[in-house]
Design a protein around this motif. Structure first.
Motif, PDB file in Angstrom:
ATOM      1  N   UNK A   2     -26.926  31.354-111.471  1.00  0.00           N
ATOM      2  CA  UNK A   2     -27.825  30.220-111.295  1.00  0.00           C
ATOM      3  C   UNK A   2     -27.305  29.371-110.135  1.00  0.00           C
ATOM      4  N   UNK A   3     -28.154  29.014-109.140  1.00  0.00           N
ATOM      5  CA  UNK A   3     -27.690  28.238-107.985  1.00  0.00           C
ATOM      6  C   UNK A   3     -27.352  26.805-108.368  1.00  0.00           C
ATOM      7  N   UNK A   4     -26.339  26.249-107.686  1.00  0.00           N
ATOM      8  CA  UNK A   4     -25.916  24.858-107.879  1.00  0.00           C
ATOM      9  C   UNK A   4     -26.997  23.929-107.340  1.00  0.00           C
ATOM     10  N   UNK A   5     -27.450  22.926-108.121  1.00  0.00           N
ATOM     11  CA  UNK A   5     -28.452  21.996-107.598  1.00  0.00           C
ATOM     12  C   UNK A   5     -27.872  21.216-106.417  1.00  0.00           C
ATOM     13  N   UNK A   6     -28.754  20.821-105.515  1.00  0.00           N
ATOM     14  CA  UNK A   6     -28.291  20.043-104.372  1.00  0.00           C
ATOM     15  C   UNK A   6     -27.824  18.675-104.863  1.00  0.00           C
ATOM     16  N   UNK A   7     -26.671  18.256-104.385  1.00  0.00           N
ATOM     17  CA  UNK A   7     -26.089  16.980-104.776  1.00  0.00           C
ATOM     18  C   UNK A   7     -25.962  16.093-103.551  1.00  0.00           C
ATOM     19  N   UNK A   8     -25.625  14.834-103.772  1.00  0.00           N
ATOM     20  CA  UNK A   8     -25.587  13.857-102.686  1.00  0.00           C
ATOM     21  C   UNK A   8     -24.180  13.648-102.152  1.00  0.00           C
ATOM     22  N   UNK A   9     -24.138  13.117-100.947  1.00  0.00           N
ATOM     23  CA  UNK A   9     -22.903  12.642-100.331  1.00  0.00           C
ATOM     24  C   UNK A   9     -22.995  11.121-100.283  1.00  0.00           C
ATOM     25  N   UNK A  10     -21.943  10.448-100.726  1.00  0.00           N
ATOM     26  CA  UNK A  10     -21.904   8.989-100.737  1.00  0.00           C
ATOM     27  C   UNK A  10     -20.826   8.521 -99.775  1.00  0.00           C
ATOM     28  N   UNK A  11     -21.209   7.608 -98.900  1.00  0.00           N
ATOM     29  CA  UNK A  11     -20.242   7.013 -97.977  1.00  0.00           C
ATOM     30  C   UNK A  11     -20.339   5.505 -98.116  1.00  0.00           C
ATOM     31  N   UNK A  12     -19.192   4.850 -98.375  1.00  0.00           N
ATOM     32  CA  UNK A  12     -19.133   3.392 -98.480  1.00  0.00           C
ATOM     33  C   UNK A  12     -18.399   2.876 -97.245  1.00  0.00           C
ATOM     34  N   UNK A  13     -19.095   2.091 -96.454  1.00  0.00           N
ATOM     35  CA  UNK A  13     -18.543   1.557 -95.204  1.00  0.00           C
ATOM     36  C   UNK A  13     -18.224   0.075 -95.340  1.00  0.00           C
ATOM     37  N   UNK A  14     -17.116  -0.332 -94.727  1.00  0.00           N
ATOM     38  CA  UNK A  14     -16.738  -1.736 -94.604  1.00  0.00           C
ATOM     39  C   UNK A  14     -16.800  -2.100 -93.122  1.00  0.00           C
ATOM     40  N   UNK A  15     -16.760  -3.375 -92.779  1.00  0.00           N
ATOM     41  CA  UNK A  15     -16.838  -3.741 -91.359  1.00  0.00           C
ATOM     42  C   UNK A  15     -15.771  -3.077 -90.481  1.00  0.00           C
ATOM     43  N   UNK A  16     -14.629  -2.764 -91.067  1.00  0.00           N
ATOM     44  CA  UNK A  16     -13.528  -2.229 -90.259  1.00  0.00           C
ATOM     45  C   UNK A  16     -13.293  -0.743 -90.455  1.00  0.00           C
ATOM     46  N   UNK A  53     -24.650  -6.263 -99.042  1.00  0.00           N
ATOM     47  CA  UNK A  53     -24.754  -5.314 -97.934  1.00  0.00           C
ATOM     48  C   UNK A  53     -26.081  -4.589 -97.988  1.00  0.00           C
ATOM     49  N   UNK A  54     -26.052  -3.331 -97.543  1.00  0.00           N
ATOM     50  CA  UNK A  54     -27.272  -2.530 -97.495  1.00  0.00           C
ATOM     51  C   UNK A  54     -26.959  -1.099 -97.901  1.00  0.00           C
ATOM     52  N   UNK A  55     -27.947  -0.446 -98.526  1.00  0.00           N
ATOM     53  CA  UNK A  55     -27.846   0.948 -98.922  1.00  0.00           C
ATOM     54  C   UNK A  55     -28.990   1.692 -98.260  1.00  0.00           C
ATOM     55  N   UNK A  56     -28.685   2.857 -97.673  1.00  0.00           N
ATOM     56  CA  UNK A  56     -29.707   3.692 -97.053  1.00  0.00           C
ATOM     57  C   UNK A  56     -29.553   5.107 -97.583  1.00  0.00           C
ATOM     58  N   UNK A  57     -30.640   5.678 -98.094  1.00  0.00           N
ATOM     59  CA  UNK A  57     -30.649   7.076 -98.535  1.00  0.00           C
ATOM     60  C   UNK A  57     -31.521   7.860 -97.580  1.00  0.00           C
ATOM     61  N   UNK A  58     -30.945   8.904 -96.982  1.00  0.00           N
ATOM     62  CA  UNK A  58     -31.663   9.797 -96.089  1.00  0.00           C
ATOM     63  C   UNK A  58     -31.333  11.213 -96.505  1.00  0.00           C
ATOM     64  N   UNK A 107     -19.581  -5.808 -97.087  1.00  0.00           N
ATOM     65  CA  UNK A 107     -18.499  -6.578 -96.482  1.00  0.00           C
ATOM     66  C   UNK A 107     -17.153  -6.311 -97.150  1.00  0.00           C
ATOM     67  N   UNK A 108     -17.157  -6.098 -98.468  1.00  0.00           N
ATOM     68  CA  UNK A 108     -15.921  -5.838 -99.217  1.00  0.00           C
ATOM     69  C   UNK A 108     -16.212  -4.846-100.325  1.00  0.00           C
ATOM     70  N   UNK A 109     -15.169  -4.119-100.750  1.00  0.00           N
ATOM     71  CA  UNK A 109     -15.311  -3.182-101.869  1.00  0.00           C
ATOM     72  C   UNK A 109     -13.964  -3.066-102.580  1.00  0.00           C
ATOM     73  N   UNK A 110     -14.034  -2.878-103.907  1.00  0.00           N
ATOM     74  CA  UNK A 110     -12.834  -2.690-104.728  1.00  0.00           C
ATOM     75  C   UNK A 110     -13.157  -1.605-105.742  1.00  0.00           C
ATOM     76  N   UNK A 111     -12.409  -0.518-105.732  1.00  0.00           N
ATOM     77  CA  UNK A 111     -12.616   0.553-106.710  1.00  0.00           C
ATOM     78  C   UNK A 111     -11.767   0.286-107.940  1.00  0.00           C
ATOM     79  N   UNK A 112     -12.199   0.808-109.081  1.00  0.00           N
ATOM     80  CA  UNK A 112     -11.426   0.640-110.297  1.00  0.00           C
ATOM     81  C   UNK A 112     -12.055   1.360-111.464  1.00  0.00           C
TER      82      UNK A 112
END
Length: 135
Positions: free
Chosen positions: A1-15, A71-76, A85-90
């Motif tokens: 069975x083929x793997x369903x197409x999944x997304x790529x996520x990129x989180x950008x900060x100003x720097x 900020x802004x989110x764009x899905x293409x 502007x800022x992000x904190x993972x946890x």
């Protein structure tokens, strides 16, 4: 069975790039209109984000969380780019929610106060300049 197409996520900060995640099956963001989910075959879209918790899920990490500032989110296609502007993972949602409240929302209120003060100073300066021209 083929793997369903999944997304790529990129989180950008100003720097730079904060995070790049592959094989993402779902994403939830908090936008100005409320929270909404993104699945791989959702139509392309863009949304203004408010400070909150971004949720994503992939096989490697399971459900994971990133506290993000406005900020802004764009899905293409299968690519989702979040620019904030800022992000904190946890792992602890309560800790991340507290970070959003303390670091992002308070900072935004402070920035609004500074902008208001600067606007008042600029208005006063413009009045003084206008008075000097008429004298």
């Amino acid at each position: 069975m083929p793997q369903p197409e999944l997304m790529n996520l990129k989180v950008l900060l100003p720097f730079g790039v904060y995070a790049e995640k592959t094989d993402v099956s779902r994403i939830v963001v908090e936008a100005r209109q409320g929270s909404f989910g993104i699945l791989p075959h959702r139509l392309d879209c863009a949304a203004g984000l408010v400070p909150g918790i971004l949720v994503y899920e992939n096989d490697e990490e399971g459900e994971a969380y990133i506290a993000v500032d406005e900020g802004i989110m764009v899905k293409t296609g299968f690519d989702v780019t979040v620019s904030v502007r800022k992000a904190i993972a946890g792992k602890e949602l309560s800790v991340l929610r507290e970070a959003v409240e303390n670091e992002f929302l308070n900072l935004n209120e402070q920035e609004a106060g500074v902008r208001s003060t600067m606007a008042k100073l600029e208005t006063g300066l413009m009045r003084k300049l206008a008075e000097l021209r008429h004298d």
